[in-house]
Write a protein that holds these residues in place. Structure first.
Motif, PDB file in Angstrom:
ATOM      1  N   PHE A  55     -40.939  14.220  53.899  1.00 42.89           N
ATOM      2  CA  PHE A  55     -41.638  13.004  54.316  1.00 42.89           C
ATOM      3  C   PHE A  55     -40.659  11.858  54.604  1.00 42.89           C
ATOM      4  N   SER A  56     -39.589  11.768  53.813  1.00 41.17           N
ATOM      5  CA  SER A  56     -38.646  10.659  53.966  1.00 41.17           C
ATOM      6  C   SER A  56     -37.638  10.899  55.086  1.00 41.17           C
ATOM      7  N   GLY A  57     -37.580  12.128  55.586  1.00 45.95           N
ATOM      8  CA  GLY A  57     -36.650  12.434  56.668  1.00 45.95           C
ATOM      9  C   GLY A  57     -35.195  12.364  56.243  1.00 45.95           C
ATOM     10  N   THR A  58     -34.942  12.677  54.974  1.00 45.67           N
ATOM     11  CA  THR A  58     -33.582  12.604  54.429  1.00 45.67           C
ATOM     12  C   THR A  58     -33.180  13.950  53.835  1.00 45.67           C
ATOM     13  N   THR A  59     -31.978  14.015  53.301  1.00 47.29           N
ATOM     14  CA  THR A  59     -31.523  15.202  52.561  1.00 47.29           C
ATOM     15  C   THR A  59     -31.049  14.808  51.151  1.00 47.29           C
ATOM     16  N   PHE A  60     -31.550  13.696  50.647  1.00 46.41           N
ATOM     17  CA  PHE A  60     -31.074  13.187  49.361  1.00 46.41           C
ATOM     18  C   PHE A  60     -31.336  14.148  48.200  1.00 46.41           C
ATOM     19  N   PHE A  61     -32.479  14.814  48.183  1.00 48.84           N
ATOM     20  CA  PHE A  61     -32.767  15.759  47.102  1.00 48.84           C
ATOM     21  C   PHE A  61     -31.795  16.935  47.173  1.00 48.84           C
ATOM     22  N   ALA A  62     -31.586  17.468  48.373  1.00 49.76           N
ATOM     23  CA  ALA A  62     -30.641  18.573  48.540  1.00 49.76           C
ATOM     24  C   ALA A  62     -29.235  18.148  48.135  1.00 49.76           C
ATOM     25  N   ASP A  63     -28.856  16.925  48.489  1.00 51.07           N
ATOM     26  CA  ASP A  63     -27.546  16.399  48.099  1.00 51.07           C
ATOM     27  C   ASP A  63     -27.416  16.348  46.578  1.00 51.07           C
ATOM     28  N   ALA A  64     -28.468  15.873  45.904  1.00 48.37           N
ATOM     29  CA  ALA A  64     -28.433  15.755  44.443  1.00 48.37           C
ATOM     30  C   ALA A  64     -28.345  17.120  43.782  1.00 48.37           C
ATOM     31  N   VAL A  65     -29.151  18.062  44.231  1.00 49.67           N
ATOM     32  CA  VAL A  65     -29.131  19.409  43.652  1.00 49.67           C
ATOM     33  C   VAL A  65     -27.764  20.047  43.862  1.00 49.67           C
ATOM     34  N   ALA A  66     -27.223  19.917  45.066  1.00 45.67           N
ATOM     35  CA  ALA A  66     -25.899  20.488  45.346  1.00 45.67           C
ATOM     36  C   ALA A  66     -24.838  19.848  44.453  1.00 45.67           C
ATOM     37  N   SER A  67     -24.884  18.535  44.330  1.00 52.59           N
ATOM     38  CA  SER A  67     -23.907  17.829  43.497  1.00 52.59           C
ATOM     39  C   SER A  67     -24.016  18.237  42.030  1.00 52.59           C
ATOM     40  N   LEU A  68     -25.235  18.309  41.524  1.00 53.37           N
ATOM     41  CA  LEU A  68     -25.437  18.710  40.128  1.00 53.37           C
ATOM     42  C   LEU A  68     -25.031  20.167  39.880  1.00 53.37           C
ATOM     43  N   SER A  69     -24.991  20.952  40.953  1.00 57.38           N
ATOM     44  CA  SER A  69     -24.600  22.358  40.857  1.00 57.38           C
ATOM     45  C   SER A  69     -23.112  22.548  41.126  1.00 57.38           C
ATOM     46  N   GLY A  70     -22.393  21.444  41.291  1.00 57.39           N
ATOM     47  CA  GLY A  70     -20.959  21.520  41.524  1.00 57.39           C
ATOM     48  C   GLY A  70     -20.587  21.775  42.969  1.00 57.39           C
ATOM     49  N   GLY A  71     -21.533  21.530  43.882  1.00 57.09           N
ATOM     50  CA  GLY A  71     -21.273  21.794  45.289  1.00 57.09           C
ATOM     51  C   GLY A  71     -21.605  20.611  46.160  1.00 57.09           C
ATOM     52  N   VAL A  72     -21.696  20.896  47.443  1.00 56.71           N
ATOM     53  CA  VAL A  72     -21.979  19.892  48.444  1.00 56.71           C
ATOM     54  C   VAL A  72     -23.017  20.460  49.402  1.00 56.71           C
ATOM     55  N   PHE A  73     -24.038  19.688  49.703  1.00 52.60           N
ATOM     56  CA  PHE A  73     -25.033  20.128  50.675  1.00 52.60           C
ATOM     57  C   PHE A  73     -24.476  19.910  52.075  1.00 52.60           C
ATOM     58  N   VAL A  74     -24.561  20.939  52.892  1.00 55.26           N
ATOM     59  CA  VAL A  74     -24.097  20.855  54.271  1.00 55.26           C
ATOM     60  C   VAL A  74     -25.270  21.184  55.181  1.00 55.26           C
ATOM     61  N   GLU A  75     -25.721  20.195  55.939  1.00 55.73           N
ATOM     62  CA  GLU A  75     -26.795  20.418  56.895  1.00 55.73           C
ATOM     63  C   GLU A  75     -26.182  21.058  58.128  1.00 55.73           C
ATOM     64  N   LEU A  76     -26.639  22.258  58.457  1.00 53.07           N
ATOM     65  CA  LEU A  76     -26.067  22.979  59.577  1.00 53.07           C
ATOM     66  C   LEU A  76     -26.635  22.469  60.892  1.00 53.07           C
ATOM     67  N   PRO A  77     -25.764  22.224  61.849  1.00 50.12           N
ATOM     68  CA  PRO A  77     -26.222  21.710  63.138  1.00 50.12           C
ATOM     69  C   PRO A  77     -26.900  22.793  63.969  1.00 50.12           C
ATOM     70  N   ASP A  78     -27.730  22.358  64.889  1.00 51.07           N
ATOM     71  CA  ASP A  78     -28.353  23.268  65.849  1.00 51.07           C
ATOM     72  C   ASP A  78     -27.274  23.723  66.821  1.00 51.07           C
ATOM     73  N   VAL A  79     -27.219  25.007  67.111  1.00 53.15           N
ATOM     74  CA  VAL A  79     -26.153  25.534  67.959  1.00 53.15           C
ATOM     75  C   VAL A  79     -26.642  25.972  69.326  1.00 53.15           C
ATOM     76  N   SER A  80     -27.816  25.579  69.714  1.00 56.68           N
ATOM     77  CA  SER A  80     -28.357  26.042  70.991  1.00 56.68           C
ATOM     78  C   SER A  80     -27.500  25.603  72.177  1.00 56.68           C
ATOM     79  N   ASP A  81     -26.887  24.437  72.107  1.00 54.69           N
ATOM     80  CA  ASP A  81     -26.082  23.933  73.220  1.00 54.69           C
ATOM     81  C   ASP A  81     -24.622  23.741  72.819  1.00 54.69           C
ATOM     82  N   ILE A  82     -24.151  24.508  71.870  1.00 58.19           N
ATOM     83  CA  ILE A  82     -22.804  24.314  71.340  1.00 58.19           C
ATOM     84  C   ILE A  82     -21.822  25.264  72.026  1.00 58.19           C
ATOM     85  N   GLY A  83     -20.647  24.742  72.320  1.00 57.22           N
ATOM     86  CA  GLY A  83     -19.590  25.549  72.915  1.00 57.22           C
ATOM     87  C   GLY A  83     -18.243  25.059  72.432  1.00 57.22           C
ATOM     88  N   ASN A  84     -17.206  25.402  73.162  1.00 55.08           N
ATOM     89  CA  ASN A  84     -15.847  25.055  72.755  1.00 55.08           C
ATOM     90  C   ASN A  84     -15.605  23.548  72.686  1.00 55.08           C
TER      91      ASN A  84
END
Length: 152
Positions: A55-84
């Motif tokens: 609803f908030s359009g954020t990734t704050f919860f994922a960031d918190a869970v990743a941080s508390l788990s000793g990691g980092v949340f990485v939002e993967l980009p859409d690759v439909s138009d990705i190239g070199n």
């Protein structure tokens, strides 16, 4: 960031704030507050946290869970138009982040003591480098790995 801090940031990001978010969640403001402030042993479920995040359009919860788990949340980009060209942009961004990290590192250790503020700055800069590396890897694998290898 902990989950409570993430919740407060998500609430702030939601148009209309806490009252509007409580309505969107189908809760009374009292029930919402009880969960938010852990009153009477109440707490948001993981599904509710994910809904608030959506609803908030954020990734704050994922960031918190990743941080508390000793990691980092990485939002993967859409690759439909990705190239070199886009991969090159990621590499350039990574070089810039590594340079920023290096400068902060040098300043932090210049007096042979890393204080709390410097530690936070170094951690944030390191997470930025880690995120870019993971994005670069994810893009590379999505673009250049054979289809059956992408699913592994």
């Amino acid at each position: 960031m902990n989950v409570r801090q993430a919740n407060l940031k998500m609430i702030k990001s939601f148009p209309g704030g806490k009252d509007a978010l409580a309505v969107a969640m189908g809760m009374t403001i009292h029930a919402f507050d009880n969960r938010l402030y852990n009153r009477k042993g109440q707490d948001f479920t993981a599904d509710e946290e994910l809904q608030i995040q959506s609803f908030s359009g954020t990734t704050f919860f994922a960031d918190a869970v990743a941080s508390l788990s000793g990691g980092v949340f990485v939002e993967l980009p859409d690759v439909s138009d990705i190239g070199n060209d886009e991969l090159l942009e990621k590499w350039n961004a990574l070089y810039a982040k590594v340079g920023e990290f290096s400068g902060k590192f040098s300043r932090a250790i210049s007096d042979d003591v890393v204080d709390q503020r410097e530690r936070q700055d170094l951690s944030a800069a390191g997470e930025g480098v880690n995120k870019l590396v993971q994005e670069l890897l994810a893009l590379t694998f999505r673009i250049y790995c054979k289809q059956h290898e992408k699913e592994d």
